[in-house]
Design a protein around this motif. Structure first.
Motif, PDB file in Angstrom:
ATOM      1  N   UNK A 106       8.999   2.811  -6.385  1.00 20.20           N
ATOM      2  CA  UNK A 106       7.968   1.920  -5.872  1.00 20.20           C
ATOM      3  C   UNK A 106       7.671   2.317  -4.426  1.00 20.20           C
ATOM      4  N   UNK A 107       6.553   2.970  -4.241  1.00 16.81           N
ATOM      5  CA  UNK A 107       6.222   3.487  -2.916  1.00 16.81           C
ATOM      6  C   UNK A 107       6.009   2.369  -1.901  1.00 16.81           C
ATOM      7  N   UNK A 108       5.362   1.264  -2.324  1.00 17.45           N
ATOM      8  CA  UNK A 108       5.127   0.159  -1.405  1.00 17.45           C
ATOM      9  C   UNK A 108       6.416  -0.474  -0.925  1.00 17.45           C
ATOM     10  N   UNK A 109       7.358  -0.668  -1.851  1.00 15.39           N
ATOM     11  CA  UNK A 109       8.646  -1.245  -1.476  1.00 15.39           C
ATOM     12  C   UNK A 109       9.402  -0.301  -0.542  1.00 15.39           C
ATOM     13  N   UNK A 110       9.374   0.999  -0.856  1.00 13.54           N
ATOM     14  CA  UNK A 110      10.057   1.980  -0.006  1.00 13.54           C
ATOM     15  C   UNK A 110       9.476   1.963   1.402  1.00 13.54           C
ATOM     16  N   UNK A 111       8.151   1.817   1.501  1.00 10.76           N
ATOM     17  CA  UNK A 111       7.519   1.768   2.810  1.00 10.76           C
ATOM     18  C   UNK A 111       8.008   0.577   3.614  1.00 10.76           C
ATOM     19  N   UNK A 148       2.426  13.334  13.624  1.00 13.97           N
ATOM     20  CA  UNK A 148       1.225  12.775  14.244  1.00 13.97           C
ATOM     21  C   UNK A 148       1.510  11.334  14.675  1.00 13.97           C
ATOM     22  N   UNK A 149       1.510  11.037  15.979  1.00 19.87           N
ATOM     23  CA  UNK A 149       1.840   9.681  16.426  1.00 19.87           C
ATOM     24  C   UNK A 149       0.832   8.631  15.980  1.00 19.87           C
ATOM     25  N   UNK A 150      -0.324   9.063  15.487  1.00 22.13           N
ATOM     26  CA  UNK A 150      -1.322   8.108  15.044  1.00 22.13           C
ATOM     27  C   UNK A 150      -1.150   7.646  13.614  1.00 22.13           C
ATOM     28  N   UNK A 151      -0.167   8.194  12.891  1.00 28.51           N
ATOM     29  CA  UNK A 151       0.044   7.814  11.497  1.00 28.51           C
ATOM     30  C   UNK A 151       1.178   6.799  11.380  1.00 28.51           C
ATOM     31  N   UNK A 152       1.215   6.116  10.242  1.00 31.41           N
ATOM     32  CA  UNK A 152       2.277   5.159   9.932  1.00 31.41           C
ATOM     33  C   UNK A 152       3.458   5.946   9.378  1.00 31.41           C
ATOM     34  N   UNK A 153       4.521   6.080  10.176  1.00 27.49           N
ATOM     35  CA  UNK A 153       5.648   6.919   9.790  1.00 27.49           C
ATOM     36  C   UNK A 153       6.298   6.426   8.499  1.00 27.49           C
ATOM     37  N   UNK A 154       6.480   5.122   8.366  1.00 33.63           N
ATOM     38  CA  UNK A 154       7.095   4.589   7.153  1.00 33.63           C
ATOM     39  C   UNK A 154       6.258   4.912   5.921  1.00 33.63           C
ATOM     40  N   UNK A 155       4.948   4.769   6.032  1.00 28.91           N
ATOM     41  CA  UNK A 155       4.058   5.075   4.913  1.00 28.91           C
ATOM     42  C   UNK A 155       4.091   6.562   4.576  1.00 28.91           C
ATOM     43  N   UNK A 156       4.158   7.402   5.590  1.00 28.39           N
ATOM     44  CA  UNK A 156       4.205   8.847   5.358  1.00 28.39           C
ATOM     45  C   UNK A 156       5.495   9.244   4.644  1.00 28.39           C
ATOM     46  N   UNK A 157       6.616   8.664   5.063  1.00 32.43           N
ATOM     47  CA  UNK A 157       7.895   8.989   4.432  1.00 32.43           C
ATOM     48  C   UNK A 157       7.946   8.482   2.992  1.00 32.43           C
ATOM     49  N   UNK A 158       7.406   7.294   2.768  1.00 32.95           N
ATOM     50  CA  UNK A 158       7.378   6.748   1.413  1.00 32.95           C
ATOM     51  C   UNK A 158       6.523   7.622   0.498  1.00 32.95           C
ATOM     52  N   UNK A 159       5.393   8.089   1.012  1.00 35.89           N
ATOM     53  CA  UNK A 159       4.535   8.980   0.232  1.00 35.89           C
ATOM     54  C   UNK A 159       5.221  10.320  -0.022  1.00 35.89           C
ATOM     55  N   UNK A 160       5.975  10.798   0.967  1.00 36.61           N
ATOM     56  CA  UNK A 160       6.719  12.049   0.820  1.00 36.61           C
ATOM     57  C   UNK A 160       7.736  11.947  -0.316  1.00 36.61           C
TER      58      UNK A 160
END
Length: 275
Positions: A165-170, A79-91
């Motif tokens: 650390x999800x925030x750092x990974x993002x 989805x181009x409307x999402x934050x890719x880095x945040x999505x990958x970190x959450x994944x």
């Protein structure tokens, strides 16, 4: 003696091999140990998998399906409307918080390719499939870089026992996606060191040009000479190297030369150094 038809036997052997590797490591894998775990005759394992490498290839391909299903299930990645880095970190967080034994097993089989060349094509297939998925949101080179960073983060967590650390990974992943987007904060609020020896507390942006020109947010450009004083915005007098005052236009930058007079953008002469 009539051989009993058993269409699921091959799959049971693969499942048993994965359990053996999970319990004893790759060193404990053999046709005999797998046959005992699968409760099948020894000849069945060698019939379906002539070598241990053949069995490991099948086990690695099946183990890789776990992460592949997780990626496929996260539709927000495309989805181009999402934050890719945040999505990958959450994944990554979801994967590492799940069945840790399965994650460790997958990496053990994945890293076995270092010693067993037969496994390398399977490892490459996995990397290519994930990269193609990420390339829908970026370019192929960046997608491969993202996968490499994700691999490194997971290995650090698995091998050192540090907390994910999800925030750092993002933040790290975002640097790969947007390298020109400005420096990201460091974990713990440390300072970011910039070329030329300038340190900006908290990771704030400051750019240095090759000629020693520093851009300060909110303060306009300031031109620095080699060892000379820094001009002050707002029109205040700036002492020259010899101590004489310099007349500045309101808010204008001043260029100080190493040993010559001061050049003003508005054209006013500079007072000579006091003698």
């Amino acid at each position: 003696m009539v051989r009993r038809y058993d269409p699921e036997r091959r799959q049971r052997i693969i499942d048993a091999a994965i359990r053996v590797v999970g319990a004893k490591g790759i060193a404990g894998l053999s046709h005999r140990s797998v046959a005992a775990e699968a409760e099948v005759p020894l000849g069945s394992t060698t019939y379906h998998f002539k070598t241990l490498d053949d069995l490991l290839v099948a086990a690695l391909r099946q183990a890789n399906e776990g992460f592949a299903r997780l990626v496929a299930g996260r539709t927000s990645l495309t989805d181009p409307g999402t934050d890719l880095a945040a999505e990958l970190a959450a994944l990554l967080g979801e994967w590492l918080a799940g069945d840790r034994t399965g994650v460790e097993l997958e990496y053990e089989l994945y890293l076995a390719a270092l010693r067993r060349p037969a496994l390398r094509p399977v490892a490459a297939e996995w990397a290519e499939a994930v990269s193609e998925r990420l390339a829908d949101r970026t370019d192929p080179a960046t997608a491969r870089a993202l996968l490499a960073v994700m691999d490194g983060i997971c290995l650090q967590v698995l091998l050192t026992g540090v907390e994910y650390e999800e925030g750092w990974a993002r933040e790290v992943l975002d640097r790969v996606i947007r390298p020109g987007g400005g420096p990201a904060p460091l974990p713990g609020g440390g300072s970011t060191s910039l070329p030329g020896g300038t340190s900006v507390p908290g990771g704030g942006p400051a750019s240095l040009s090759a000629g020693g020109c520093m851009s300060v947010p909110g303060g306009g450009p300031a031109s620095l000479s080699a060892g000379g004083p820094t001009p002050l915005p707002g029109g205040g007098p700036t002492p020259l190297l010899g101590g004489g005052p310099t007349s500045l236009p309101a808010g204008g930058p001043t260029s100080l030369l190493a040993d010559g007079p001061t050049s003003l953008p508005a054209g006013g002469p500079a007072a000579p150094p006091a003698t």
